[in-house]
Design an enzyme around this catalytic site. Structure first.
Site: not given
Length: 191
Positions: A29, A37, A67, A162
């Site tokens: 960062d 991360t 996300a 499915h």
């Protein structure tokens, strides 16, 4: 110490994570590249290869999935429609909005939204986006396929599981919208 900082106070590094001081390297960062991360871990691995193994390795920022763990969750990998148009000009977008079977059975009104962004001239999927339950888990798998250059035709050839929400990504056959940019027209990307 003399390490160069950027406008936002981030540590400025070259493509191998080296700062303006040759003996100082930076990842994560503090460099304000992609503040996630797993990206910092990837940058650290590339740096370890560069320093410890003598294998100059650049971090790879192509198709980094991400996300938001909200309710519903949001996940994405690759380019937005705007970015794809700026890069490729001709883009096909496939979307689906539906109530997953588990929500239908339980009576939950929650819906899921999915989008595939396809570079129309090559049929390569360049973006995948989802809002709905388990989107991070689903997106992680699709990130591998998209990073490997999956085409829309290859996704269409996959048999879905499915009932699952994920199967919708391999059953979206109709183009929701086609965006065509003439090569002579300037294309601007979203900020």
């Amino acid at each position: 110490v003399g390490v160069q900082l950027g406008k936002k106070g981030e540590v400025v590094v070259d493509e191998y994570s080296q700062t303006s001081v040759p003996s100082i390297w930076a990842v994560g960062d503090v460099t304000d590249r992609i503040n996630l991360t797993p990206v910092a871990l990837m940058e650290g691995m590339a740096l370890a290869k560069t320093i410890a193994l003598g294998q100059r390795t650049k971090p790879d920022y192509d198709f980094v999935p991400s996300a938001v763990f909200s309710n519903p969750s949001i996940a994405t990998v690759g380019l937005t429609e705007e970015q794809a148009v700026a890069k490729f000009g001709n883009v096909d977008v496939h979307t689906s909005s539906f109530r997953p079977m588990r929500n239908t059975i339980s009576g939950s009104p929650m819906r899921t939204f999915m989008k595939l962004v396809v570079a129309a001239d090559s049929n390569v999927v360049v973006g995948c986006h989802m809002v709905g339950d388990e989107s991070a888990e689903i997106m992680q798998g699709f990130a591998v396929a998209i990073k490997m250059g999956v085409t829309k035709a290859q996704l269409d050839s996959v048999v879905g599981i499915h009932p699952s929400a994920a199967e919708e990504f391999v059953t979206m056959r109709s183009v929701t919208r086609s965006i065509r940019q003439s090569k002579e027209q300037p294309v601007t990307a979203a900020a």
